[in-house]
Write a protein that holds these residues in place. Structure first.
Motif, PDB file in Angstrom:
ATOM      1  N   GLY A   8       0.592  -1.209   0.020  1.00 42.54           N
ATOM      2  CA  GLY A   8      -0.049   0.285   0.120  1.00 42.54           C
ATOM      3  C   GLY A   8       0.957   1.390  -0.165  1.00 42.54           C
ATOM      4  N   GLY A   9       2.251   0.951   0.053  1.00 46.57           N
ATOM      5  CA  GLY A   9       3.002   2.754   0.066  1.00 46.57           C
ATOM      6  C   GLY A   9       3.383   2.851  -1.401  1.00 46.57           C
ATOM      7  N   GLY A  10       3.322   3.985  -1.180  1.00 45.27           N
ATOM      8  CA  GLY A  10       3.866   4.837  -2.677  1.00 45.27           C
ATOM      9  C   GLY A  10       3.926   6.286  -2.637  1.00 45.27           C
ATOM     10  N   LEU A  11       3.909   7.626  -3.256  1.00 43.86           N
ATOM     11  CA  LEU A  11       4.192   8.537  -3.914  1.00 43.86           C
ATOM     12  C   LEU A  11       2.908   8.960  -3.485  1.00 43.86           C
ATOM     13  N   VAL A  12       2.946   9.832  -2.374  1.00 44.34           N
ATOM     14  CA  VAL A  12       1.185  10.890  -2.655  1.00 44.34           C
ATOM     15  C   VAL A  12       1.964  12.327  -1.986  1.00 44.34           C
ATOM     16  N   GLN A  13       1.173  13.381  -2.340  1.00 44.36           N
ATOM     17  CA  GLN A  13       0.741  14.967  -2.044  1.00 44.36           C
ATOM     18  C   GLN A  13       1.042  15.108  -0.748  1.00 44.36           C
ATOM     19  N   ALA A  14       1.104  15.749  -0.659  1.00 48.70           N
ATOM     20  CA  ALA A  14       0.855  16.611   0.532  1.00 48.70           C
ATOM     21  C   ALA A  14      -0.755  16.567   0.677  1.00 48.70           C
ATOM     22  N   GLY A  15      -0.959  16.327   1.950  1.00 47.35           N
ATOM     23  CA  GLY A  15      -2.531  15.921   1.998  1.00 47.35           C
ATOM     24  C   GLY A  15      -3.295  15.282   2.042  1.00 47.35           C
ATOM     25  N   GLY A  16      -2.519  14.699   0.504  1.00 45.40           N
ATOM     26  CA  GLY A  16      -3.473  13.276   0.552  1.00 45.40           C
ATOM     27  C   GLY A  16      -3.487  12.306   1.831  1.00 45.40           C
ATOM     28  N   SER A  17      -3.745  10.770   1.097  1.00 40.55           N
ATOM     29  CA  SER A  17      -4.390  10.072   2.257  1.00 40.55           C
ATOM     30  C   SER A  17      -3.816   8.467   1.425  1.00 40.55           C
ATOM     31  N   LEU A  18      -3.105   7.485   2.236  1.00 39.70           N
ATOM     32  CA  LEU A  18      -2.280   6.295   2.207  1.00 39.70           C
ATOM     33  C   LEU A  18      -3.123   5.510   3.012  1.00 39.70           C
ATOM     34  N   ARG A  19      -3.082   3.385   2.836  1.00 39.56           N
ATOM     35  CA  ARG A  19      -3.874   3.063   3.717  1.00 39.56           C
ATOM     36  C   ARG A  19      -2.602   1.786   3.111  1.00 39.56           C
ATOM     37  N   LEU A  20      -1.966   1.281   4.568  1.00 33.80           N
ATOM     38  CA  LEU A  20      -0.867   0.415   4.783  1.00 33.80           C
ATOM     39  C   LEU A  20      -1.695  -0.945   5.261  1.00 33.80           C
ATOM     40  N   SER A  21      -1.361  -1.763   4.348  1.00 35.31           N
ATOM     41  CA  SER A  21      -1.988  -3.262   5.089  1.00 35.31           C
ATOM     42  C   SER A  21      -0.373  -4.356   5.059  1.00 35.31           C
ATOM     43  N   CYS A  22      -0.500  -5.441   6.464  1.00 37.88           N
ATOM     44  CA  CYS A  22      -0.364  -5.687   6.372  1.00 37.88           C
ATOM     45  C   CYS A  22      -0.135  -7.087   6.811  1.00 37.88           C
ATOM     46  N   LEU A  86      -1.372  13.808   5.243  1.00 42.24           N
ATOM     47  CA  LEU A  86       0.090  13.385   4.786  1.00 42.24           C
ATOM     48  C   LEU A  86       0.811  14.269   4.813  1.00 42.24           C
ATOM     49  N   LYS A  87       1.794  14.570   5.452  1.00 45.28           N
ATOM     50  CA  LYS A  87       3.013  15.592   5.334  1.00 45.28           C
ATOM     51  C   LYS A  87       4.097  15.580   4.575  1.00 45.28           C
ATOM     52  N   PRO A  88       5.015  15.724   3.891  1.00 44.02           N
ATOM     53  CA  PRO A  88       6.812  15.371   3.848  1.00 44.02           C
ATOM     54  C   PRO A  88       7.195  14.612   5.341  1.00 44.02           C
ATOM     55  N   GLU A  89       7.525  15.645   6.040  1.00 45.76           N
ATOM     56  CA  GLU A  89       7.678  14.051   6.736  1.00 45.76           C
ATOM     57  C   GLU A  89       7.463  13.264   7.239  1.00 45.76           C
ATOM     58  N   TRP A 113       9.090  -8.735  11.596  1.00 46.41           N
ATOM     59  CA  TRP A 113       8.759  -7.547  11.533  1.00 46.41           C
ATOM     60  C   TRP A 113       8.571  -8.435  10.446  1.00 46.41           C
ATOM     61  N   GLY A 114       7.603  -6.998   9.481  1.00 47.49           N
ATOM     62  CA  GLY A 114       7.542  -7.358   7.830  1.00 47.49           C
ATOM     63  C   GLY A 114       9.183  -6.434   7.030  1.00 47.49           C
ATOM     64  N   GLN A 115       8.722  -7.101   5.812  1.00 44.07           N
ATOM     65  CA  GLN A 115      10.351  -5.974   4.693  1.00 44.07           C
ATOM     66  C   GLN A 115      10.020  -4.346   5.374  1.00 44.07           C
ATOM     67  N   GLY A 116       8.696  -4.461   4.731  1.00 36.56           N
ATOM     68  CA  GLY A 116       8.387  -2.479   4.951  1.00 36.56           C
ATOM     69  C   GLY A 116       8.205  -2.100   3.345  1.00 36.56           C
ATOM     70  N   THR A 117       7.668  -0.902   3.558  1.00 34.17           N
ATOM     71  CA  THR A 117       6.343  -0.483   2.160  1.00 34.17           C
ATOM     72  C   THR A 117       7.268   0.849   2.348  1.00 34.17           C
ATOM     73  N   GLN A 118       7.952   1.802   1.249  1.00 34.27           N
ATOM     74  CA  GLN A 118       8.142   3.020   1.281  1.00 34.27           C
ATOM     75  C   GLN A 118       6.618   3.794   0.992  1.00 34.27           C
ATOM     76  N   VAL A 119       6.711   5.036   1.934  1.00 34.61           N
ATOM     77  CA  VAL A 119       5.815   6.166   1.163  1.00 34.61           C
ATOM     78  C   VAL A 119       6.764   6.923   1.607  1.00 34.61           C
ATOM     79  N   THR A 120       6.694   8.179   0.402  1.00 35.99           N
ATOM     80  CA  THR A 120       7.052   9.106  -0.289  1.00 35.99           C
ATOM     81  C   THR A 120       5.895  10.170  -0.041  1.00 35.99           C
ATOM     82  N   VAL A 121       5.898  11.596   0.730  1.00 37.87           N
ATOM     83  CA  VAL A 121       4.828  12.594   0.636  1.00 37.87           C
ATOM     84  C   VAL A 121       6.131  13.644  -0.336  1.00 37.87           C
ATOM     85  N   SER A 122       5.300  14.639  -1.467  1.00 33.71           N
ATOM     86  CA  SER A 122       6.067  14.985  -1.714  1.00 33.71           C
ATOM     87  C   SER A 122       5.187  16.487  -1.431  1.00 33.71           C
ATOM     88  N   SER A 123       5.770  18.098  -1.331  1.00 31.18           N
ATOM     89  CA  SER A 123       5.513  19.465  -1.006  1.00 31.18           C
ATOM     90  C   SER A 123       4.853  19.955  -1.956  1.00 31.18           C
TER      91      SER A 123
END
Length: 123
Positions: A8-22, A86-89, A113-123
């Protein structure tokens, strides 16, 4: 043994939403407290949220309180992290983790632990 796979990770703009699943591969998913942690480049892994065995109790880091929601579906053996505003931080690799001992925000208390999923929030 518990195997955890995040998605569920990915690239999203600031203010957007994502839903991660495990998704967990384990016989008794409800025996484990489930947590989400994150690690940004050059920083230590930090606690994000935790949910109790049946989902009745949840706790959050101050930095995400009011924006993120952790939940679980024991029938599907899956834990979720809904991330809003979401915020860039918030940019980081997000990990889910399982802990049979109890509710904790300390990563050292988690056994799997899982292997991880990248979340990137652009400003």
């Amino acid at each position: 043994q518990v195997q955890l796979v995040e998605s569920g990770g990915g690239l999203v703009q600031a203010g957007g939403s994502l839903r991660l699943s495990c998704a967990a591969s384990v016989r008794t998913f409800s025996s484990y407290v489930m947590g989400w942690f994150r690690q940004a480049p050059g920083k230590e892994r930090e606690f994000v949220a935790v949910v109790s065995w049946r989902g009745g109790s949840t706790y959050y880091a101050d930095s995400v309180k009011g924006r993120f929601t952790i939940s679980r579906d024991n029938a599907k053996k899956t834990v979720y992290l809904q991330m809003n505003s979401l915020k860039p931080e918030d940019t980081a690799v997000y990990y889910c983790a399982a802990n049979a001992a109890g509710i904790s925000g300390d990563s050292s208390g988690y056994d799997y632990w899982g292997q991880g999923t990248q979340v990137t929030v652009s400003s």
